[in-house]
Motif scaffolding. Structure first.
Motif, PDB file in Angstrom:
ATOM      1  N   VAL A 256       0.853  -1.189   0.000  1.00  0.00           N
ATOM      2  CA  VAL A 256       0.000   0.000   0.000  1.00  0.00           C
ATOM      3  C   VAL A 256       0.888   1.239   0.000  1.00  0.00           C
ATOM      4  CG1 VAL A 256      -1.777   1.272   1.258  1.00  0.00           C
ATOM      5  CG2 VAL A 256      -1.837  -1.236   1.204  1.00  0.00           C
ATOM      6  N   PRO A 257       0.733   2.137  -0.976  1.00  0.00           N
ATOM      7  CA  PRO A 257       1.598   3.321  -1.052  1.00  0.00           C
ATOM      8  C   PRO A 257       1.615   4.101   0.260  1.00  0.00           C
ATOM      9  CG  PRO A 257       0.299   3.129  -3.041  1.00  0.00           C
ATOM     10  CD  PRO A 257      -0.225   2.092  -2.092  1.00  0.00           C
ATOM     11  N   ALA A 258       2.795   4.621   0.606  1.00  0.00           N
ATOM     12  CA  ALA A 258       2.972   5.258   1.908  1.00  0.00           C
ATOM     13  C   ALA A 258       2.396   6.665   1.979  1.00  0.00           C
ATOM     14  CB  ALA A 258       4.453   5.295   2.268  1.00  0.00           C
ATOM     15  N   THR A 259       2.261   7.330   0.846  1.00  0.00           N
ATOM     16  CA  THR A 259       1.728   8.697   0.829  1.00  0.00           C
ATOM     17  C   THR A 259       0.706   8.837  -0.290  1.00  0.00           C
ATOM     18  OG1 THR A 259       3.399   9.558  -0.701  1.00  0.00           O
ATOM     19  CG2 THR A 259       3.956   9.602   1.657  1.00  0.00           C
ATOM     20  N   ALA A 260      -0.119   9.855  -0.197  1.00  0.00           N
ATOM     21  CA  ALA A 260      -1.136  10.093  -1.222  1.00  0.00           C
ATOM     22  C   ALA A 260      -0.498  10.390  -2.567  1.00  0.00           C
ATOM     23  CB  ALA A 260      -2.048  11.246  -0.790  1.00  0.00           C
ATOM     24  N   ASP A 261       0.629  11.107  -2.585  1.00  0.00           N
ATOM     25  CA  ASP A 261       1.305  11.417  -3.845  1.00  0.00           C
ATOM     26  C   ASP A 261       1.790  10.151  -4.524  1.00  0.00           C
ATOM     27  OD1 ASP A 261       0.848  14.073  -3.462  1.00  0.00           O
ATOM     28  OD2 ASP A 261       2.846  14.520  -2.683  1.00  0.00           O
ATOM     29  N   THR A 262       2.357   9.220  -3.725  1.00  0.00           N
ATOM     30  CA  THR A 262       2.822   7.952  -4.288  1.00  0.00           C
ATOM     31  C   THR A 262       1.646   7.154  -4.819  1.00  0.00           C
ATOM     32  OG1 THR A 262       4.578   7.942  -2.624  1.00  0.00           O
ATOM     33  CG2 THR A 262       4.213   5.908  -3.826  1.00  0.00           C
ATOM     34  N   ALA A 263       0.555   7.147  -4.068  1.00  0.00           N
ATOM     35  CA  ALA A 263      -0.633   6.400  -4.489  1.00  0.00           C
ATOM     36  C   ALA A 263      -1.154   6.902  -5.815  1.00  0.00           C
ATOM     37  CB  ALA A 263      -1.717   6.512  -3.425  1.00  0.00           C
ATOM     38  N   ALA A 264      -1.102   8.224  -6.010  1.00  0.00           N
ATOM     39  CA  ALA A 264      -1.626   8.796  -7.251  1.00  0.00           C
ATOM     40  C   ALA A 264      -0.818   8.371  -8.465  1.00  0.00           C
ATOM     41  CB  ALA A 264      -1.629  10.319  -7.152  1.00  0.00           C
ATOM     42  N   GLY A 265       0.465   8.017  -8.232  1.00  0.00           N
ATOM     43  CA  GLY A 265       1.318   7.644  -9.348  1.00  0.00           C
ATOM     44  C   GLY A 265       1.424   6.161  -9.598  1.00  0.00           C
ATOM     45  N   THR A 266       0.694   5.333  -8.845  1.00  0.00           N
ATOM     46  CA  THR A 266       0.785   3.885  -9.020  1.00  0.00           C
ATOM     47  C   THR A 266      -0.161   3.421 -10.118  1.00  0.00           C
ATOM     48  OG1 THR A 266      -0.842   3.594  -7.260  1.00  0.00           O
ATOM     49  CG2 THR A 266       1.470   3.429  -6.646  1.00  0.00           C
ATOM     50  N   PRO A 267       0.210   2.337 -10.809  1.00  0.00           N
ATOM     51  CA  PRO A 267      -0.636   1.850 -11.888  1.00  0.00           C
ATOM     52  C   PRO A 267      -1.845   1.087 -11.387  1.00  0.00           C
ATOM     53  CG  PRO A 267       1.268   0.431 -11.627  1.00  0.00           C
ATOM     54  CD  PRO A 267       1.464   1.589 -10.691  1.00  0.00           C
ATOM     55  N   SER A 268      -2.825   0.949 -12.211  1.00  0.00           N
ATOM     56  CA  SER A 268      -4.056   0.164 -11.994  1.00  0.00           C
ATOM     57  C   SER A 268      -4.595   0.363 -10.596  1.00  0.00           C
ATOM     58  CB  SER A 268      -3.799  -1.311 -12.309  1.00  0.00           C
ATOM     59  OG  SER A 268      -3.081  -1.944 -11.305  1.00  0.00           O
ATOM     60  N   GLY A 269      -4.928  -0.735  -9.911  1.00  0.00           N
ATOM     61  CA  GLY A 269      -5.583  -0.617  -8.611  1.00  0.00           C
ATOM     62  C   GLY A 269      -4.636  -0.568  -7.441  1.00  0.00           C
ATOM     63  N   ALA A 270      -3.317  -0.629  -7.694  1.00  0.00           N
ATOM     64  CA  ALA A 270      -2.377  -0.762  -6.589  1.00  0.00           C
ATOM     65  C   ALA A 270      -2.456   0.383  -5.598  1.00  0.00           C
ATOM     66  CB  ALA A 270      -0.955  -0.888  -7.130  1.00  0.00           C
ATOM     67  N   GLY A 271      -2.766   1.593  -6.081  1.00  0.00           N
ATOM     68  CA  GLY A 271      -2.792   2.734  -5.191  1.00  0.00           C
ATOM     69  C   GLY A 271      -4.175   3.231  -4.849  1.00  0.00           C
ATOM     70  N   ARG A 272      -5.211   2.534  -5.295  1.00  0.00           N
ATOM     71  CA  ARG A 272      -6.569   3.015  -5.068  1.00  0.00           C
ATOM     72  C   ARG A 272      -7.149   2.413  -3.801  1.00  0.00           C
ATOM     73  NH1 ARG A 272      -7.572   1.843 -10.683  1.00  0.00           N
ATOM     74  NH2 ARG A 272      -9.005   0.178 -10.050  1.00  0.00           N
ATOM     75  N   MET A 273      -7.614   3.283  -2.905  1.00  0.00           N
ATOM     76  CA  MET A 273      -8.188   2.811  -1.659  1.00  0.00           C
ATOM     77  C   MET A 273      -9.528   2.110  -1.879  1.00  0.00           C
ATOM     78  SD  MET A 273      -5.964   3.432   0.605  1.00  0.00           S
ATOM     79  CE  MET A 273      -4.487   4.407   0.802  1.00  0.00           C
ATOM     80  N   SER A 274     -10.070   2.215  -3.084  1.00  0.00           N
ATOM     81  CA  SER A 274     -11.338   1.544  -3.384  1.00  0.00           C
ATOM     82  C   SER A 274     -11.137   0.134  -3.925  1.00  0.00           C
ATOM     83  CB  SER A 274     -12.129   2.357  -4.405  1.00  0.00           C
ATOM     84  OG  SER A 274     -11.378   2.489  -5.605  1.00  0.00           O
ATOM     85  N   ASP A 275      -9.894  -0.283  -4.101  1.00  0.00           N
ATOM     86  CA  ASP A 275      -9.622  -1.579  -4.728  1.00  0.00           C
ATOM     87  C   ASP A 275      -8.640  -2.395  -3.895  1.00  0.00           C
ATOM     88  OD1 ASP A 275      -9.413  -3.701  -6.450  1.00  0.00           O
ATOM     89  OD2 ASP A 275      -8.245  -2.637  -7.970  1.00  0.00           O
ATOM     90  N   PRO A 276      -9.090  -2.962  -2.761  1.00  0.00           N
ATOM     91  CA  PRO A 276      -8.183  -3.754  -1.923  1.00  0.00           C
ATOM     92  C   PRO A 276      -7.559  -4.927  -2.669  1.00  0.00           C
ATOM     93  CG  PRO A 276     -10.208  -3.247  -0.747  1.00  0.00           C
ATOM     94  CD  PRO A 276     -10.425  -2.833  -2.161  1.00  0.00           C
ATOM     95  N   ALA A 277      -8.349  -5.633  -3.481  1.00  0.00           N
ATOM     96  CA  ALA A 277      -7.821  -6.789  -4.207  1.00  0.00           C
ATOM     97  C   ALA A 277      -6.718  -6.372  -5.174  1.00  0.00           C
ATOM     98  CB  ALA A 277      -8.941  -7.508  -4.943  1.00  0.00           C
ATOM     99  N   GLY A 278      -6.872  -5.186  -5.791  1.00  0.00           N
ATOM    100  CA  GLY A 278      -5.854  -4.714  -6.719  1.00  0.00           C
ATOM    101  C   GLY A 278      -4.519  -4.463  -6.034  1.00  0.00           C
ATOM    102  N   SER A 279      -4.544  -4.076  -4.783  1.00  0.00           N
ATOM    103  CA  SER A 279      -3.310  -3.791  -4.057  1.00  0.00           C
ATOM    104  C   SER A 279      -2.440  -5.028  -3.874  1.00  0.00           C
ATOM    105  CB  SER A 279      -3.627  -3.190  -2.684  1.00  0.00           C
ATOM    106  OG  SER A 279      -4.229  -1.925  -2.817  1.00  0.00           O
TER     107      SER A 279
END
Length: 336
Positions: A256-279
């Motif tokens: 799970v990305p450590a910061t919101a900025d990192t999350a915004a730059g991750t591909p597909s569902g890896a950084g989306r808080m709405s997609d636990p399975a994608g992470s």
């Protein structure tokens, strides 16, 4: 964790990850609350004070040692308040012996890593301090099944001779792998972390090329790592991790990305808080590629944030912890 409020952070930690709470570190409070300073305050008969260049060994405790111990006491008070009646696993953490040796300066200004005798003394002092710390945690939270995390972000640099000297123009000589492994084994064993009923140890490193097999041989029950770095490894390095897992090593996967900025730059569902399975899809893919049994996935992997959560804002950190719980649940529901 971000922020400076020990009580609010303890409330968040116990509320969002109620099945596996942990004793937070709040480095934003300043010297002594940082990773190295906090662990320096745990040492027995070895003291450190802060210099412009970093933490340096001292003859006697001073203001910096007292401050570090005060921050730790404050954190323990807050954790005790919010874990009344709690039973189950509880994680605490400290800097490991090799990262301490790379970070703590001797009186001449060079790192303790330069002196094998100083490294041995530091490891022995840390082991004594950890024994006392673990006993205090058990006293405050009697129902806790304590898990000890040793933070070793510098262990790869120690093994490969990439720790810079005080001048910055050279590096210290690489430490023999057998010495690194033996010292870790001694610290893990002396802290009471081996044998039936002992304290399981997780060794954390956010560096590339984490020595999974070495850490497992040293007595680590699990290794905590940044999953994005492991995903870059192929061939023999990846197989080494798989072999360690087959031999019983558990993984704490920082997905799970450590910061919101990192999350915004991750591909597909890896950084989306709405997609636990994608992470955790990358973990599933890697697990399948190594031919590891799917039914062992949920029991062999703990989902965590990647390194750097202290740099997030408190609200994002809260959501990231809650997301870890949901992502772990998706592994349990659908191991394949």
């Amino acid at each position: 964790m971000p922020g400076e409020d020990a009580r609010e952070t303890a409330r968040t930690v116990t509320g969002e990850v109620g099945g596996f709470p942990f004793l937070p570190e709040l480095p934003a409070r300043g010297p002594g609350a940082d990773m190295v300073g906090r662990s320096a305050g745990m040492l027995v008969d070895v003291y450190a004070h802060l210099q412009p260049s970093g933490w340096r060994v001292a003859d006697r405790p001073g203001l910096d040692t007292r401050r570090a111990r005060s921050w730790l006491d404050e954190d323990l008070d807050a954790l005790e308040e919010f874990t009344q009646g709690y039973t189950g696993p509880l994680k605490v953490q400290a800097t490991g012996p090799w990262t301490l040796a790379a970070a703590l300066e001797l009186k001449g200004g060079e790192a303790a890593l330069r002196d094998p005798g100083a490294c041995r003394d530091l490891a022995a002092s840390l082991a004594e301090g950890l024994r006392a710390h673990l006993a205090e945690v058990r006293r405050r939270v009697p129902g806790a099944e304590v898990v000890l995390q040793l933070d070793e972000p510098s262990v790869t640099a120690v093994l490969t001779g990439r720790v810079a000297t005080a001048s910055g123009y050279r590096t210290y000589r690489a430490v023999d792998r057998a010495v690194v492994e033996g010292t870790l084994r001694d610290v893990i064993g002396a802290a009471g972390a081996t044998g039936p009923g002992g304290t399981p140890v997780v060794v954390h490193s956010c560096a590339p090329d984490v020595p999974f097999a070495l850490l497992h041989r040293a007595g680590a029950a699990a290794v905590s790592y940044d999953a994005a770095l492991l995903a870059e490894r192929r061939g023999r390095a990846e197989e080494e991790v798989g072999e360690a897992v087959e031999a019983g090593l558990a993984l704490f996967a920082g997905v799970v990305p450590a910061t919101a900025d990192t999350a915004a730059g991750t591909p597909s569902g890896a950084g989306r808080m709405s997609d636990p399975a994608g992470s955790v899809e990358g973990v599933r893919t890697w697990w399948r590629r190594l031919g590891l049994p799917p039914q062992a996935l949920a029991g062999g992997v703990v989902v965590t944030p990647a390194c750097g959560l202290a740099g997030a804002d408190p609200e994002y950190a809260r959501r990231a912890l809650a997301h870890c719980v949901r992502a772990a649940g998706s592994l349990a529901r659908d191991p394949e």
